[in-house]
Design an enzyme around this catalytic site. Sequence first.
Site, PDB file in Angstrom:
ATOM      1  N   ASN A  89      42.432  -1.851  13.049  1.00 35.82           N
ATOM      2  CA  ASN A  89      41.718  -1.045  14.037  1.00 35.82           C
ATOM      3  C   ASN A  89      41.021  -2.019  14.979  1.00 35.82           C
ATOM      4  O   ASN A  89      39.999  -2.603  14.628  1.00 35.82           O
ATOM      5  CB  ASN A  89      40.714  -0.148  13.308  1.00 35.82           C
ATOM      6  CG  ASN A  89      39.994   0.805  14.240  1.00 35.82           C
ATOM      7  OD1 ASN A  89      40.034   0.656  15.462  1.00 35.82           O
ATOM      8  ND2 ASN A  89      39.322   1.771  13.660  1.00 35.82           N
ATOM      9  N   ARG A 110      45.554   1.811  14.541  1.00 35.58           N
ATOM     10  CA  ARG A 110      44.926   2.890  15.300  1.00 35.58           C
ATOM     11  C   ARG A 110      45.196   2.631  16.777  1.00 35.58           C
ATOM     12  O   ARG A 110      44.886   1.565  17.301  1.00 35.58           O
ATOM     13  CB  ARG A 110      43.428   2.877  15.047  1.00 35.58           C
ATOM     14  CG  ARG A 110      42.728   3.967  15.781  1.00 35.58           C
ATOM     15  CD  ARG A 110      41.258   3.954  15.485  1.00 35.58           C
ATOM     16  NE  ARG A 110      40.648   5.114  16.103  1.00 35.58           N
ATOM     17  CZ  ARG A 110      39.362   5.386  15.997  1.00 35.58           C
ATOM     18  NH1 ARG A 110      38.577   4.604  15.284  1.00 35.58           N
ATOM     19  NH2 ARG A 110      38.864   6.441  16.582  1.00 35.58           N
ATOM     20  N   HIS A 169      39.546  11.019  18.535  1.00 38.76           N
ATOM     21  CA  HIS A 169      39.028  11.088  17.154  1.00 38.76           C
ATOM     22  C   HIS A 169      39.966  11.884  16.245  1.00 38.76           C
ATOM     23  O   HIS A 169      39.554  12.415  15.209  1.00 38.76           O
ATOM     24  CB  HIS A 169      37.625  11.744  17.092  1.00 38.76           C
ATOM     25  CG  HIS A 169      36.517  10.853  17.575  1.00 38.76           C
ATOM     26  ND1 HIS A 169      35.456  11.318  18.305  1.00 38.76           N
ATOM     27  CD2 HIS A 169      36.313   9.520  17.434  1.00 38.76           C
ATOM     28  CE1 HIS A 169      34.641  10.324  18.588  1.00 38.76           C
ATOM     29  NE2 HIS A 169      35.146   9.210  18.070  1.00 38.76           N
ATOM     30  N   ARG A 194      27.577   6.478  25.900  1.00 34.35           N
ATOM     31  CA  ARG A 194      28.378   7.222  26.883  1.00 34.35           C
ATOM     32  C   ARG A 194      27.694   8.543  27.220  1.00 34.35           C
ATOM     33  O   ARG A 194      27.071   9.155  26.358  1.00 34.35           O
ATOM     34  CB  ARG A 194      29.776   7.511  26.321  1.00 34.35           C
ATOM     35  CG  ARG A 194      30.693   6.303  26.307  1.00 34.35           C
ATOM     36  CD  ARG A 194      31.991   6.624  25.588  1.00 34.35           C
ATOM     37  NE  ARG A 194      32.084   5.913  24.339  1.00 34.35           N
ATOM     38  CZ  ARG A 194      32.982   6.176  23.381  1.00 34.35           C
ATOM     39  NH1 ARG A 194      33.851   7.153  23.539  1.00 34.35           N
ATOM     40  NH2 ARG A 194      32.993   5.473  22.274  1.00 34.35           N
ATOM     41  N   GLU A 233      39.142   7.299   8.555  1.00 34.74           N
ATOM     42  CA  GLU A 233      40.279   7.170   9.480  1.00 34.74           C
ATOM     43  C   GLU A 233      41.296   6.153   8.978  1.00 34.74           C
ATOM     44  O   GLU A 233      42.500   6.327   9.145  1.00 34.74           O
ATOM     45  CB  GLU A 233      39.756   6.770  10.871  1.00 34.74           C
ATOM     46  CG  GLU A 233      38.966   7.883  11.523  1.00 34.74           C
ATOM     47  CD  GLU A 233      37.939   7.396  12.523  1.00 34.74           C
ATOM     48  OE1 GLU A 233      37.058   6.583  12.148  1.00 34.74           O
ATOM     49  OE2 GLU A 233      37.991   7.825  13.681  1.00 34.74           O
TER      50      GLU A 233
END
Length: 390
Positions: A11, A91, A179, A239, A377
């Site tokens: 990742n 990922r 996500h 963000r 994940e």
Amino acid sequence: MTTEPLIGVINAGSSSIKFSIYEGERQIFAGQVDGIGVHPSAKAIGPNGEAISPPDLTTKPPSVPSETLPAIMQWVRGRLGERPLAALGHRVVHGGLHHSRPARVTPELLAELEALVPLAPLHEPHNLAPIKMAMTLNPELPQVACFDTAFHRTASEVEQAFALPYSFYEEGIRRYGFHGLSYEYIASVLPETAPDIANGRVVVAHLGNGCSACALRNRVSIATTMGFTALDGLPMGTRCGELDAGVVLHLIQQKGMSAAGLVDLLYRRSGMLGLSGISSDFRELLASDEPRARFAIDVFSYRVAGHIGSLAAALGGLDGIVFTAGVGENAAPVRAAICRACGWLGLELDEAANRAHRERISAAGSRVAAFVIKTDENLMIARHARALLA
Ligand code: ADP
């Protein structure tokens, strides 16, 4: 005794890379390198979470994350001995319009993903670079790309459309959502963890550094808060989340801001950091007495609850909410504020269960159930790589 194939998971971000090795469902090694390009530092853990010596980066300090791959692969060989890696799963933030599931990496796939770089310029190049590096280092090793967008390809065309001229929709300017690996993992454990709501109408709130929420019907994504980019929807660590496009026009036309200046403002200086002026980290905000820390958390909770209401509307009602990721799994006061604001939906919080971080945090008899479930994940990526190999 049969042994499960060993799967590596990568990742990669802009200045960091996380790696892990899975044997079946079990993570046996993991590590990460942070501060790449500035002061790279590596750490690693073994099967029981104990610290072990990480890959050696001293001979050739990496200037970008993909340059750590030779040292990581050598470290993996040293740890695994005779047993080879069966595949490497990655990922990849954007899979575009056509990938609704993970894909085996080929030169053709790579070319297709390169063409998506303009859709995710801050993430996609960092995800693809380690794939290319691994191809060079070990061309025989099967690689699998797992997309953060793939899980949301089930959303309807109505859900995906911005109200721009239709030609924009056709060229791919639409809501993709991200996500997805986290939501897919949560969907996979719901039947066991929350059987009473698993096949119903569930909103999952992934609240970490990046934040989004997803509406699941029968464990399939029908709507999500992130859109064309990972900037939309909920406020995040740095963000802005949902923003009137007119603000962007104002900043360009009246304040003369450049595209690079806007990227920096909206991705790196907004969200909790921008609102509080203190930190993007909820631990610091929750510990602070500063009124603006409180204000930032209030804005966050209010917006998250508002989006949960909007997703409940998309679902035509709500049976359960799941909190996950760093903030969702750990920040009990934030969960409490969100749940209280969702009282009108029929959610009654069990305050003590919430403070104790129990799995079910809704009160007995609450019409809407609420759960805290840890996401994973990387395990989802390992599962995909294993399944594609088979
Ligand atoms: P990412 O989106 O980078 O994967 P995580 O899901 O790990 O991030 O979430 C990181 C965030 O979780 C941190 O910035 C912090 O705000 C929050 N967090 C982690 N632990 C706690 C805690 N004990 N209490 C409150 N917030 C926490």
